[in-house]
Scaffold this motif. Structure first.
Motif, PDB file in Angstrom:
ATOM      1  N   LEU A 179     -24.455   8.807  -1.091  1.00 55.69           N
ATOM      2  CA  LEU A 179     -25.230   7.779  -0.399  1.00 55.69           C
ATOM      3  C   LEU A 179     -25.104   7.977   1.104  1.00 55.69           C
ATOM      4  O   LEU A 179     -24.128   7.552   1.723  1.00 55.69           O
ATOM      5  N   LYS A 180     -26.081   8.643   1.675  1.00 60.01           N
ATOM      6  CA  LYS A 180     -26.039   8.888   3.114  1.00 60.01           C
ATOM      7  C   LYS A 180     -27.444   9.173   3.625  1.00 60.01           C
ATOM      8  O   LYS A 180     -28.359   9.481   2.859  1.00 60.01           O
ATOM      9  N   THR A 181     -27.593   9.069   4.929  1.00 60.53           N
ATOM     10  CA  THR A 181     -28.837   9.444   5.596  1.00 60.53           C
ATOM     11  C   THR A 181     -28.611  10.768   6.308  1.00 60.53           C
ATOM     12  O   THR A 181     -27.635  10.924   7.039  1.00 60.53           O
TER      13      THR A 181
ATOM     14  N   ILE B 203     -37.217  15.550   9.562  1.00 62.05           N
ATOM     15  CA  ILE B 203     -37.300  14.880   8.266  1.00 62.05           C
ATOM     16  C   ILE B 203     -36.016  14.108   7.990  1.00 62.05           C
ATOM     17  O   ILE B 203     -34.911  14.617   8.191  1.00 62.05           O
ATOM     18  N   LYS B 204     -36.194  12.893   7.555  1.00 57.75           N
ATOM     19  CA  LYS B 204     -35.079  12.028   7.163  1.00 57.75           C
ATOM     20  C   LYS B 204     -34.953  12.067   5.641  1.00 57.75           C
ATOM     21  O   LYS B 204     -35.924  11.870   4.915  1.00 57.75           O
ATOM     22  N   LYS B 205     -33.740  12.328   5.177  1.00 59.90           N
ATOM     23  CA  LYS B 205     -33.456  12.404   3.739  1.00 59.90           C
ATOM     24  C   LYS B 205     -32.454  11.298   3.411  1.00 59.90           C
ATOM     25  O   LYS B 205     -31.396  11.209   4.038  1.00 59.90           O
ATOM     26  N   PHE B 206     -32.757  10.459   2.428  1.00 54.70           N
ATOM     27  CA  PHE B 206     -31.885   9.311   2.180  1.00 54.70           C
ATOM     28  C   PHE B 206     -32.120   8.731   0.788  1.00 54.70           C
ATOM     29  O   PHE B 206     -33.095   9.049   0.109  1.00 54.70           O
ATOM     30  N   ARG B 207     -31.203   7.896   0.377  1.00 57.21           N
ATOM     31  CA  ARG B 207     -31.386   7.001  -0.755  1.00 57.21           C
ATOM     32  C   ARG B 207     -30.456   5.813  -0.564  1.00 57.21           C
ATOM     33  O   ARG B 207     -29.388   5.939   0.033  1.00 57.21           O
TER      34      ARG B 207
ATOM     35  N   LYS C  35     -29.533   3.576  -3.200  1.00 54.59           N
ATOM     36  CA  LYS C  35     -28.713   3.307  -4.375  1.00 54.59           C
ATOM     37  C   LYS C  35     -28.412   4.620  -5.084  1.00 54.59           C
ATOM     38  O   LYS C  35     -29.221   5.549  -5.052  1.00 54.59           O
ATOM     39  N   ILE C  36     -27.260   4.674  -5.747  1.00 56.27           N
ATOM     40  CA  ILE C  36     -26.807   5.913  -6.360  1.00 56.27           C
ATOM     41  C   ILE C  36     -27.735   6.376  -7.478  1.00 56.27           C
ATOM     42  O   ILE C  36     -27.862   7.569  -7.747  1.00 56.27           O
ATOM     43  N   ASP C  37     -28.422   5.423  -8.141  1.00 52.99           N
ATOM     44  CA  ASP C  37     -29.284   5.793  -9.261  1.00 52.99           C
ATOM     45  C   ASP C  37     -30.735   6.014  -8.833  1.00 52.99           C
ATOM     46  O   ASP C  37     -31.617   6.181  -9.679  1.00 52.99           O
ATOM     47  N   GLU C  38     -30.997   6.015  -7.532  1.00 57.20           N
ATOM     48  CA  GLU C  38     -32.348   6.271  -7.039  1.00 57.20           C
ATOM     49  C   GLU C  38     -32.513   7.745  -6.681  1.00 57.20           C
ATOM     50  O   GLU C  38     -31.548   8.403  -6.276  1.00 57.20           O
TER      51      GLU C  38
END
Length: 251
Positions: free
Chosen positions: A76-78, A92-96, A98-101
């Motif tokens: 879980l990080k940006t 480009i920004k890479k992120f999520r 929630k862990i299940d997303e």
């Protein structure tokens, strides 16, 4: 092989991977003895359907452009990285959240750079290795004097004059460097004030043994400096049938 795809009409991004067609498994107590049922999915086809008639292009990720404030292993990080279509460079920004997303990719208007925050020696590791390797053993006073000397040397170093060592750090904002020959000679020359005779020969061998890939590497820490700019006004791209875009051929 992963492919980063951009919709030129609406700037949406999709990371095409070999796992896009893997099924999802859902708990179902009334279904099978294993209590799971398989749900078919095709994320890439969903992306194509959503962007039917739009122009798509492949973006090549720029090597060594990845940056994040959390370790590589943190799910879980940006993160930020750069990619290009051969004409423009995109941030480009890479992120999520929630862990299940699934991971999300988003274009950022602006740029980012890494600013040097500090350089340090691996004091604990050096001390531990000296106690382990040096025969006859050094006194704590000698170890402390060597660490003080090395720390003083680091204060005079321009990190751009050092050689970056690949694949040493576990954190994107930490980079390890090997000292150059000038720094090496300074360190050896001043060790004469601390060590004599066989002890000097032993510390000299220790320095040569660890200067390039061991405890004598310098650790440089960086901060991410993000500069956001106003988003450019898009000029509408003419829609093209998806079948004309080479990047989206399905196999």
């Amino acid at each position: 092989m992963n492919q980063l795809i951009r919709c030129k009409n609406c700037d949406d991004l999709f990371m095409k991977t070999p796992f896009d067609q893997l099924p999802e498994y859902e708990w179902d107590p009334h279904h099978t003895p294993e209590n799971f049922r398989s749900l078919a999915r095709d994320d890439f086809q969903d992306f194509l359907n959503h962007h039917q008639g739009h122009q798509l292009e492949h973006l090549k990720i720029i090597e060594d452009s990845f940056a994040s404030e959390k370790p590589y292993s943190e799910p879980l990080k940006t993160s930020f990285f750069k990619a290009t279509n051969g004409k423009e460079i995109f941030v480009i920004k890479k992120f999520r959240e929630k862990i299940d997303e699934p991971l999300k990719y988003q274009l950022v208007s602006g740029d980012f750079s890494l600013k040097l925050a500090g350089i340090e020696i691996q004091a604990e590791e050096i001390s531990r290795q000296l106690k382990k390797e040096m025969i006859p053993p050094l006194s704590q006073t000698q170890i402390d004097a060597f660490l003080k000397l090395y720390h003083h040397l680091v204060k005079t170093i321009n990190i751009q004059e050092c050689t970056r060592v690949q694949d040493e750090a576990s954190h994107p904002l930490e980079v390890y460097y090997a000292i150059n020959e000038v720094h090496l000679m300074y360190l050896l020359r001043n060790c004469h004030h601390i060590f004599k005779g066989e002890q000097y020969l032993a510390i000299e061998a220790f320095i040569y043994r660890h200067k390039d890939d061991g405890v004598l590497l310098l650790k440089a820490s960086f901060n991410i400096h993000l500069t956001e700019t106003a988003k450019k006004k898009k000029v509408a791209s003419p829609s093209l049938p998806l079948k004309k875009e080479k990047i989206i051929e399905k196999k």
